[in-house]
Design a protein around this motif. Sequence first.
Motif, short mmCIF file in Angstrom:
data_model
loop_
_atom_site.label_atom_id
_atom_site.label_comp_id
_atom_site.label_asym_id
_atom_site.label_seq_id
_atom_site.Cartn_x
_atom_site.Cartn_y
_atom_site.Cartn_z
N UNK A 181 0.78 -1.23 0.00
CA UNK A 181 0.00 0.00 0.00
C UNK A 181 0.81 1.27 0.00
N UNK A 182 2.10 1.14 -0.20
CA UNK A 182 2.94 2.35 -0.25
C UNK A 182 2.79 3.00 -1.63
N UNK A 183 2.61 4.33 -1.62
CA UNK A 183 2.51 5.08 -2.87
C UNK A 183 3.94 5.30 -3.39
N UNK A 184 4.37 4.37 -4.21
CA UNK A 184 5.78 4.35 -4.64
C UNK A 184 6.16 5.63 -5.39
N UNK A 185 5.30 6.07 -6.31
CA UNK A 185 5.61 7.26 -7.10
C UNK A 185 5.80 8.48 -6.19
N UNK A 186 4.97 8.56 -5.18
CA UNK A 186 5.07 9.70 -4.27
C UNK A 186 6.37 9.62 -3.46
N UNK A 187 6.72 8.41 -3.06
CA UNK A 187 7.97 8.22 -2.31
C UNK A 187 9.16 8.63 -3.17
N UNK A 188 9.11 8.24 -4.45
CA UNK A 188 10.19 8.63 -5.36
C UNK A 188 10.30 10.16 -5.45
N UNK A 189 9.15 10.77 -5.62
CA UNK A 189 9.13 12.22 -5.80
C UNK A 189 9.69 12.92 -4.54
N UNK A 190 9.22 12.45 -3.38
CA UNK A 190 9.68 13.07 -2.13
C UNK A 190 11.18 12.81 -1.93
N UNK A 191 11.62 11.59 -2.24
CA UNK A 191 13.04 11.26 -2.07
C UNK A 191 13.91 12.13 -2.97
N UNK A 192 13.48 12.29 -4.21
CA UNK A 192 14.25 13.13 -5.12
C UNK A 192 14.26 14.57 -4.61
N UNK A 193 13.12 15.00 -4.09
CA UNK A 193 13.04 16.35 -3.52
C UNK A 193 13.96 16.52 -2.33
N UNK A 194 13.99 15.51 -1.45
CA UNK A 194 14.89 15.59 -0.28
C UNK A 194 16.35 15.65 -0.74
N UNK A 195 16.66 14.80 -1.74
CA UNK A 195 18.04 14.80 -2.27
C UNK A 195 18.42 16.17 -2.80
N UNK A 196 17.50 16.79 -3.54
CA UNK A 196 17.78 18.12 -4.11
C UNK A 196 17.86 19.17 -3.00
N UNK A 197 17.00 19.03 -1.98
CA UNK A 197 17.04 20.00 -0.87
C UNK A 197 18.35 19.91 -0.11
N UNK A 198 18.86 18.66 0.05
CA UNK A 198 20.15 18.50 0.74
C UNK A 198 21.26 19.15 -0.08
N UNK A 199 21.16 19.03 -1.41
CA UNK A 199 22.15 19.70 -2.27
C UNK A 199 22.03 21.22 -2.11
N UNK A 200 20.80 21.71 -2.03
CA UNK A 200 20.59 23.15 -1.83
C UNK A 200 21.16 23.63 -0.51
N UNK A 201 20.96 22.80 0.53
CA UNK A 201 21.54 23.11 1.84
C UNK A 201 23.07 23.17 1.74
N UNK A 202 23.63 22.16 1.05
CA UNK A 202 25.09 22.15 0.87
C UNK A 202 25.54 23.41 0.13
N UNK A 203 24.80 23.79 -0.91
CA UNK A 203 25.17 24.98 -1.69
C UNK A 203 25.21 26.23 -0.83
#
Lengths: 296, 408
Positions: A181-203
């Motif tokens: 019952x996990x919404x896989x597409x949503x998890x992917x989207x959020x994970x990619x968003x977190x990854x990008x946000x961490x890069x933004x934090x690093x920047x």
Amino acid sequence: MTELVNILAVGLLLGGIYALVSVGLNLIFGVIRIVNFAQGEFVMLGMYGAFAAQITLRLDPYVATVLVGPALFALGAFVYWVILRPLQGQPMMQVFATFGLLMILENTVLALTGGTAYSVNSGLTGYSVSFGPIQIGLPRVLVLTAATVVTLALGWYLKSTMHGKAIRAVAQDRNAARLMGVDVERIYMVSFGIGAALAGLAGCLLSPLYTMSPQIGMNFIMPAFAVVVLGGLGSVKGAYFGGLIVGLTEALAGFYLDPALKQAVLFLMFIIVLVVRPSGLFGTAGAEEVGLREQS
Amino acid sequence: MILNRRTFGAISLAALAAAAGTPAFAAEPIRIGAVNPYSGAMAQYGDEVTRGFEMAAAWINGQGGVLGRQVEIVRGNATSAQEAIAAVEQLVGRDKVDILVGTYVSAMSNAASEAAMNYDKLFWETNALARTLTDRQLPNYARSGPSSNEFALRSVQGALELVAPRLGKTAADLSVWIEHEDSAYGTSIMEEQLRLFKEAGLVPTGVGAHSARAIDVTDSILRAKTANPDVWISTGYVGDTNLLLRAARDQGFAPKAIILLGVGDTQETLDALGPEFLEGVLLVSYARPDVNEAYGPGSDAFLAAYRTAYGRDPIAPQGMNAYVGLKILFEAIAAAGSTDYAAVIEAARKIDKPMNTYEAGYGVSFDDNMQNVRALPVIAQWQSGKVTPVYPAEAAAAGTAIVNLPRG
């Protein structure tokens, strides 16, 4: 002895930079199985975001993280949904798409800035802390601290929250997770968003240390790949310790051998780890294969 | 033939066309293709170099042109050596240029000049630095501006003539660390510096190389700091030079003198390090428009013309170097009586102008490789957030003193 301690400190602080840049890259790979070539450009965007926040809102780059992080999260989620999701099941095409994204982001910033290099100054710029004979720039200490906090926080989030558990479930087996019952597409989207946000934090955190150019992301991404391979593909802890090991290797090789040889030494180690232990120091055996295996 | 209205009209139109066309044909401009990066990371410097070309064209056109023809600059964009070849092909094939000029980047100059040779076109270099460009002895190639060797020479002069006396040291006593980025650009300058220091009886304390793309250069600074040199000389690009200076500041590396080559003299470095840290840093650079008028006659007028044309001060000194380079080219074309490369090269070889003839302080005397040996950079210094020429003494404005040397 002081010399050695000093160079070890330099290596650890450099490792903090690599760790901070690599954590997001490794999260994206671990969950979505995409080698995101544009991760360095997200770091670059974070830097320019800090610059924009400084000239428009007079914000210190460390304060700008509260704006830039969410903005990069939104950009990452958008990129996943619009560009990568339609290519689901075509991992090679997704990799090529991130490479295309790299070129788009780099050249767009180039067009906007006309190639002029900019700098961001913080209230902490120029401050050093001394430990006996060792002198360390305060902004670098903050980067290492942030890398440590981010790694611990991300580890806790993945281990202790329902959403984190869902991310781990998708990372382990997306089909089983979907059946649960996990919404896989949503998890992917959020994970990619977190990854990008961490890069933004690093920047943001790195912006006081560097003179910005649209190409600076490329400088980060090559060592970051070495970090994730060394630490273990898909492992947040691996990215952290991999970053520290790469930082120490570079600093020691640069000081005791020759700065011109440090990249050669680093990538020699990269190849040795690939051959001897493909899963890296903290990676899961087989992760490097899963990343290229089609899952539908 | 009966001259009816239709025939009369046709003849009249033909006569008008001929009358209008003949002078137009006679005044066909000399087209000069300017190969430079106008996009990409180096765009602002490529643009600045070509602004110098365009100002020189405007100046000569105001004098009536060359050989009775106006001069027109046609831009050819290139961000790499491969693109430079394509730019030359386009400029010659489509735009019908007579001569090619450039460039901000040595690798592009190398490729573009060879491509120009295929079309029997002159390639007149003003700004690219690599010494090897003239060492090739390409028959269509000449360089009006300084090469990397002249930059190395000025840096050595700076160490021996500006720094050593202020430290109360002889050349042999001075300790020098040479830092350079590890491509051909930095390496060739370092090799010439080593040769010149050796001639002066000085063996540098150490030599360090770093990648211009390095994430961290603290190891390079710590190596230099361990050697404790009096003078730290660095050749690099903007990003790595700023990173080195930041690492030096953070690590408390405080040599008595810092000399930077080719970079470090722009707003980008001032923004990164601030005026306090930069105070007293020496810069080997092209002469700037604020050079003493007696050293660079016409430099004040150049600065005024630049401000009029662009509404601001020059971004970098490369523009005036390009401007002077084209003025020398116009003299060579006038002396040759044509734009044929062999004739222009031959005419340029015979020009003999003393130092301090042009805005940048240059004279003209080409050696066997067609390198102008009377084109030298100057040494400037950061003083209160401004770059001020200090060496040679005649380049400095009246009353200019060297400050913060040794660095405090």
